[in-house]
Design a protein around this motif. Sequence first.
Motif, short mmCIF file in Angstrom:
data_model
loop_
_atom_site.label_atom_id
_atom_site.label_comp_id
_atom_site.label_asym_id
_atom_site.label_seq_id
_atom_site.Cartn_x
_atom_site.Cartn_y
_atom_site.Cartn_z
N SER A 37 0.83 -1.19 0.00
CA SER A 37 0.00 0.00 0.00
C SER A 37 0.87 1.25 0.00
O SER A 37 1.95 1.26 0.58
CB SER A 37 -0.87 0.02 1.26
OG SER A 37 -1.68 -1.13 1.31
N ARG A 87 1.87 4.72 1.33
CA ARG A 87 1.76 5.42 2.61
C ARG A 87 2.13 6.89 2.42
O ARG A 87 2.94 7.22 1.55
CB ARG A 87 2.71 4.81 3.64
CG ARG A 87 2.38 3.37 4.01
CD ARG A 87 3.17 2.97 5.23
NE ARG A 87 3.01 1.57 5.56
CZ ARG A 87 3.35 1.07 6.74
NH1 ARG A 87 3.87 1.86 7.68
NH2 ARG A 87 3.19 -0.21 6.98
N ASP A 113 5.15 -1.89 1.35
CA ASP A 113 4.57 -0.55 1.31
C ASP A 113 5.61 0.49 0.88
O ASP A 113 5.28 1.44 0.14
CB ASP A 113 4.01 -0.16 2.68
CG ASP A 113 2.77 -0.96 3.07
OD1 ASP A 113 2.26 -1.75 2.24
OD2 ASP A 113 2.32 -0.80 4.22
N THR A 169 5.12 2.91 -2.31
CA THR A 169 5.20 4.36 -2.13
C THR A 169 6.29 4.96 -3.01
O THR A 169 6.09 6.01 -3.63
CB THR A 169 5.43 4.70 -0.64
OG1 THR A 169 4.40 4.06 0.14
CG2 THR A 169 5.41 6.19 -0.40
#
Length: 178
Positions: free
Chosen positions: A13, A15, A45, A49
């Motif tokens: 994901s 961030r 992550d 990112t």
Amino acid sequence: MSEAQLPVPEPGSVRPVVAAPDSVLSRAGDPVDPLDPEIVALAADLVATMRVAPGCVGLAAPQVGVSAQVFVVDVTGHPRARTCHGTVALCNAEVVEASRWQKGREGCMSVPDLTGDVKRAGHLVVRGTPPGTGEPITLTTDAFEARAFQHEIDHCAGLLFLDRVPGPHAIFARKVYL
């Protein structure tokens, strides 16, 4: 584990990136257990990112607000890269050997408005453990990739590139190219 078999974290994901003067950026990150599923997810992550930020070639856990010794680097396709190991994620990394020091301009997602001239090793040997493994690896690199590794290891130690510039004369407003 050989360099050709470096594990790449699964997609993660995106961030939010914290900016200076956030205190997490000036604290040394805690050593981590590379086998901890939360650390493996954090590395994923970091990759996600890094990928959404144009021009970004590395990102460390403190930059997403986590005081931990985890970072990712990928200089693939960068015009200043001579050596490229692809996407590398490391925990608890340390510089084993550094030589051929040279000055170069650096920027940082956590210092979005500035760049600076920083003296870094042009030849570097780094040791760390990829997340999800218990096997430390040693990487040898040079030029731009060496600079990126040093920049991210500094983040894990609570340092920004601004801490490495020789003075105000070596700090510049970031140029924006359209």
